[in-house]
Design a protein around this motif. Structure first.
Motif: not given
Length: 259
Positions: A231-256
């Motif tokens: 969340i901190a990364f997405l909120a910060s300027s480090d993610a300045s070219f990321i918008t409209g993204a769904q970022v899984p933080v799930d140990g790969g569960r979404h791919a299983m």
């Protein structure tokens, strides 16, 4: 590390779980915080943890109340601007879960869940947008892997998180011209109290956590800090070219596909 120094962040659901973890993470990164939750004692404990993490006490605003209430939403935004002069980041973290299928869903519980997980998010975001336009700020919504995949026995919760994901994408497009970025994190199973509050007793919860080792590709469940850092990364300027993204933080569960 993400640069959130002196950024003003509103964080809902900050009295426990991912909201609390995000508040502490933001405190470590130098943010000024407007925190809200229903439990006064727990919210004060979050504030204490944020002070210990590095945010001065006078740079933490607490607004206690039910985020579904219109007046609480208005108070949160107005008091944040009065106290800090601006809003840079909105983290919509408040959420509840409910164990029920199409056959067992109680419509009052359904309405309550949708109000907390979706309606309050839309209403608060709407109030924050004029202020975020001024700072070219960012929004991070806390969704779930349940918004990306179907799971039996969690009907309303899965529906609500799918709505959060679509809300994230739509608002990202609507606000892109104003340079406001909007993203979501989609956690897998994270150690919080949400499952107990949803109705699992200690024995069932222990079995659930053990089973979850097999449903996450990395072979374990996640920790609140792992979501908070994303969340901190997405909120910060480090993610300045990321918008409209769904970022899984799930140990790969979404791919299983295990159940």
């Amino acid at each position: 590390m993400p640069d959130l120094k002196e950024k003003v962040a509103i964080i809902t659901g900050a009295s426990s779980g991912i909201g609390k973890g995000t508040a502490v993470e933001f405190a470590q990164l130098g943010a000024h915080l407007a925190l809200t939750g229903r439990n006064q004692e727990n919210l004060q404990a979050t504030a204490k943890a944020c002070v210990e993490a590095g945010t001065p006490e006078d740079k933490i605003l607490l607004v206690i109340g039910d985020i579904c209430e219109e007046q609480v939403q208005k108070n949160l935004v107005e008091q944040t601007v009065q106290t800090f002069g601006k809003i840079d980041v909105l983290v919509n973290s408040a959420g509840i879960a409910h164990l029920a299928s199409i056959e067992t869903t109680d419509m009052a519980e359904y309405d309550k869940l949708m109000n907390v997980n979706v309606r309050s998010m839309v209403a608060l975001t709407q109030l924050c947008v004029p202020h975020l336009i001024k700072t070219k700020g960012s929004i991070v919504n806390v969704s779930s892997v349940n918004g990306m995949r179907a799971f039996a026995g969690l009907l309303a919760y899965c529906m609500s998180k799918s709505a959060v994901d679509q809300f994230t994408r739509c608002v990202a497009l609507e606000l892109a011209s104003k340079q406001i970025r909007v993203n979501s994190v989609n956690p897998g199973v994270i150690i919080t109290d949400v499952h107990r509050r949803a109705g699992l007793d200690e024995e069932r919860y222990a079995k659930f956590l053990e089973h979850s080792k097999t449903t996450h590709a990395l072979g374990r469940v996640g920790d609140v800090s792992e979501v908070a850092k994303t969340i901190a990364f997405l909120a910060s300027s480090d993610a300045s070219f990321i918008t409209g993204a769904q970022v899984p933080v799930d140990g790969g569960r979404h791919a299983m596909c295990p159940r």
